[in-house]
Design a protein around this motif. Structure first.
Motif, PDB file in Angstrom:
ATOM      1  N   ARG A  57      38.999  74.505  84.744  1.00 30.76           N
ATOM      2  CA  ARG A  57      38.773  74.836  83.343  1.00 30.76           C
ATOM      3  C   ARG A  57      38.180  73.630  82.631  1.00 30.76           C
ATOM      4  O   ARG A  57      38.625  72.497  82.840  1.00 30.76           O
ATOM      5  CB  ARG A  57      40.094  75.237  82.670  1.00 30.76           C
ATOM      6  CG  ARG A  57      39.944  75.632  81.209  1.00 30.76           C
ATOM      7  CD  ARG A  57      41.295  75.928  80.579  1.00 30.76           C
ATOM      8  NE  ARG A  57      42.069  74.714  80.391  1.00 30.76           N
ATOM      9  CZ  ARG A  57      43.302  74.666  79.890  1.00 30.76           C
ATOM     10  NH1 ARG A  57      43.910  75.796  79.560  1.00 30.76           N
ATOM     11  NH2 ARG A  57      43.926  73.527  79.730  1.00 30.76           N
ATOM     12  N   ASP A  95      37.890  77.508  76.049  1.00 31.29           N
ATOM     13  CA  ASP A  95      38.210  77.275  77.455  1.00 31.29           C
ATOM     14  C   ASP A  95      37.177  77.974  78.323  1.00 31.29           C
ATOM     15  O   ASP A  95      37.049  79.205  78.275  1.00 31.29           O
ATOM     16  CB  ASP A  95      39.608  77.809  77.796  1.00 31.29           C
ATOM     17  CG  ASP A  95      40.716  76.982  77.168  1.00 31.29           C
ATOM     18  OD1 ASP A  95      40.498  75.785  76.947  1.00 31.29           O
ATOM     19  OD2 ASP A  95      41.800  77.538  76.894  1.00 31.29           O
ATOM     20  N   VAL A 133      37.422  72.283  78.770  1.00 26.60           N
ATOM     21  CA  VAL A 133      37.737  72.508  77.367  1.00 26.60           C
ATOM     22  C   VAL A 133      36.557  72.027  76.518  1.00 26.60           C
ATOM     23  O   VAL A 133      36.140  70.876  76.614  1.00 26.60           O
ATOM     24  CB  VAL A 133      39.030  71.771  76.955  1.00 26.60           C
ATOM     25  CG1 VAL A 133      39.317  71.994  75.472  1.00 26.60           C
ATOM     26  CG2 VAL A 133      40.201  72.243  77.807  1.00 26.60           C
TER      27      VAL A 133
END
Length: 284
Positions: A248, A237, A250
């Motif tokens: 955020r 993350d 991923v």
């Protein structure tokens, strides 16, 4: 750009001239001043046109800059993009794969694969990388609004006991962690990326602000990920802030989680490649 007005000046004797244009010579100095004033008006009008055109161009540029950089909140998928690559530096790192069952090293040698390719093939079958891996992350900011990375953390999505079987490894000696500034320990209670100066822990990454301020200037950094006591599936993350918005990204392994198992524990046999990286030797 606005067209520059043009001033026409009638010449003496021209049919369009007024009777005063054909006045006696005594009045010529006064008449000669008229074309001069006309030229001055032409120059002034041209200068005004240039100023207006420049102002208009500046206004259009400002409009597009504001329009393209004031999208708030900016969609996370468009603000910051990340790409990843799993790799090892075999001159320094030990690349290892843990497989269930017994390794067929004779087949690996018969196929004449180099050790790195052979290990990747074992993972594509049913093996798991073991011990450590490097994840190279490339971050790109696709907007004009600066993006500040505020943290990187491993998020374990699944854990299970490592499969019993053989371990095959190749590469440099252990103890090369000093070349890696960022490290994540999947076995630690805190899986945030830690920043190191050699073997000295400096603090949680980033200890200094990392900002992606411009487009088309990617930031590239490597993270050494060390295995815990289980076979762990995980993603990274990347947390960031853009203006007043937080987001955020991923990071995974091509659409699936990274997987890393321990290189010790219930292992039946251990094999290491030789200096040619094509033959395997069973370890005592």
């Amino acid at each position: 750009m606005p067209e520059t007005p043009e001033t026409e000046t009638a010449e003496p004797g021209d049919p369009a001239s007024s009777p005063d244009d054909d006045a006696p010579a005594a009045h010529q100095p006064q008449d000669a001043a008229e074309p001069g004033r006309g030229r001055m008006r032409t120059i002034a009008a041209a200068a005004l046109g240039v100023v207006l055109s420049t102002a208009l161009a500046a206004a259009v540029t400002t409009y597009f800059d504001v329009w393209s950089s004031s999208r708030s909140p900016v969609p996370a998928g468009r603000a910051l993009h990340a790409e990843s690559e799993v790799w090892w530096d075999l001159t320094r790192d030990t690349k290892a794969v843990r497989i269930p069952g017994t390794a067929d090293v004779a087949k690996l040698e018969q196929e004449a694969m180099d050790a790195g390719t052979a290990l990747d093939g074992l993972v594509e079958a049913d093996g798991t990388y073991a011990g450590m891996m490097r994840v190279r992350v490339t971050l790109m900011n696709f907007t004009k609004v600066p993006v500040s990375v505020t943290g990187v953390r491993a998020r374990v999505t699944e854990e299970k006991p490592a499969a019993e079987g053989d371990l095959l490894s190749c590469g440099g000696a252990e103890g090369s962690t000093g070349i890696t500034r960022l490290r994540i320990d999947l076995g630690a209670s805190d899986t945030a990326a830690q920043e190191y100066d050699g073997e000295k822990a400096v603090g949680q990454y980033p200890t200094q602000e990392m900002q992606l301020a411009k487009q088309d200037e990617p930031a590239v950094f490597d993270i050494r990920v060390e295995a815990g006591e289980t076979a762990a599936s995980y993603v990274l993350d990347v947390v960031y802030q853009q203006g007043t918005e937080k987001g955020r990204v991923v990071v995974d392994d091509g659409g699936k989680p990274f997987v890393l198992a321990p290189d010790e524990g219930d292992i039946d046999s251990t094999y290491r490649c030789d200096d040619s990286m094509t033959h395997w030797r069973k370890q005592p």
